[in-house]
Design an enzyme around this catalytic site. Structure first.
Site, PDB file in Angstrom:
ATOM      1  N   ASN A 132       0.865  -1.187   0.000  1.00  0.00           N
ATOM      2  CA  ASN A 132       0.000   0.000   0.000  1.00  0.00           C
ATOM      3  C   ASN A 132       0.896   1.229   0.000  1.00  0.00           C
ATOM      4  OD1 ASN A 132      -2.885  -1.095   0.432  1.00  0.00           O
ATOM      5  ND2 ASN A 132      -1.631  -2.214   1.927  1.00  0.00           N
ATOM      6  N   GLU A 133       1.107   1.748  -1.199  1.00  0.00           N
ATOM      7  CA  GLU A 133       2.008   2.872  -1.383  1.00  0.00           C
ATOM      8  C   GLU A 133       1.347   4.166  -0.907  1.00  0.00           C
ATOM      9  OE1 GLU A 133       4.961   2.222  -2.030  1.00  0.00           O
ATOM     10  OE2 GLU A 133       5.293   1.028  -3.847  1.00  0.00           O
ATOM     11  N   PRO A 134       2.134   5.236  -0.706  1.00  0.00           N
ATOM     12  CA  PRO A 134       1.551   6.519  -0.312  1.00  0.00           C
ATOM     13  C   PRO A 134       0.375   6.885  -1.218  1.00  0.00           C
ATOM     14  CG  PRO A 134       3.929   6.652  -0.204  1.00  0.00           C
ATOM     15  CD  PRO A 134       3.611   5.306  -0.788  1.00  0.00           C
TER      16      PRO A 134
END
Ligand code: GLP
Length: 225
Positions: free
Chosen positions: A137-139
């Site tokens: 879950n990237e920024p």
């Protein structure tokens, strides 16, 4: 710290055994949890801890990827844990990087359902990316996100390129459980070692709760260490 967390997991497994219940673990990959898995294997071998009642769900897997590939998280889990303990292979779940692209939505929904059907995750292990990602879950990932396909940040691909000859061999996509999936775990433990992680840990623990730093959303979890 690895031994400490492994001991908490072992105690939970034993506690669940005594109740005649399954113990559902959410597992992570990356360099960080390797020592923790080694500690669990040690407890299995030296103290006879059984994993027969354990069900596991891994956070993520690259896409597309064959399970035997060097970077595959399926392979990682076989090497570091599953092949070394008495867990029933049918009870282990790592997202499948070989699913047909058209089937990913249905597959992702079924992964969520399997977690739910198992009674939810009792204990979720996490690492953290240098940009604050948890799982993949990237920024910018929504706090309401569940299992889905995502595009990886270049910084993540670069950070994870250490095992392969060059970055072009790190897949651009991944299947990951979501931030909401992680928040639903009854207990969460995030591991991070070394000075290079200090900056992002500070932002995650002491900074504003924001989807810009996905791990900061864990501040909203009641029992997260
Ligand atoms: C990958 C994984 C994450 C992991 C992160 C940190 O991107 N998807 O779950 O936390 O790497 O890796 P490392 O532990 O090697 O620093």
């Amino acid at each position: 710290a690895s031994a400490y967390v492994a001991r908490e997991i072992a105690n939970l497994i034993i506690h669940k055994q005594k109740e005649g219940k399954h113990c559902v673990l959410g597992l992570a990959t990356g360099s960080t949890p390797k020592t923790m898995y080694a500690e669990l294997v040690k407890i299995h071998k030296l103290e006879g801890l059984s994993f027969k009642n354990v069900i596991t769900f891994n956070l993520d897997e690259y896409y597309p990827i064959e399970p035997e590939a060097l970077q595959s998280y399926n392979r990682f889990m076989q090497v570091h844990l599953f092949s070394q303990v008495d867990i029933d292979p049918a009870n282990t779940h790592v997202p499948d990087g070989t699913i047909n692209k058209d089937d990913i939505r249905v597959y992702a929904a079924s992964y969520e359902k399997e977690i739910e059907d198992a009674g939810g995750i009792d204990l979720q292990i996490l690492g953290i990316g240098l940009n604050g990602h948890i799982g993949f879950n990237e920024p910018g990932s929504s706090r309401h996100s569940v299992t889905r396909m995502v595009a990886l940040d270049n910084s993540t691909r670069l950070a994870n390129a250490y095992e392969v000859p060059n970055m072009s061999q790190v897949p651009r996509l991944a299947i990951t459980t979501g931030i909401n999936t992680i928040l639903r775990a009854k207990r969460v433990v995030l591991l991070a070692w070394g000075m290079h992680k200090a900056h992002i840990i500070r932002r995650a623990v002491e900074g504003h709760v924001s989807e810009v730093v996905p791990a900061s959303i864990l501040q909203e979890h009641e029992i997260c260490t």
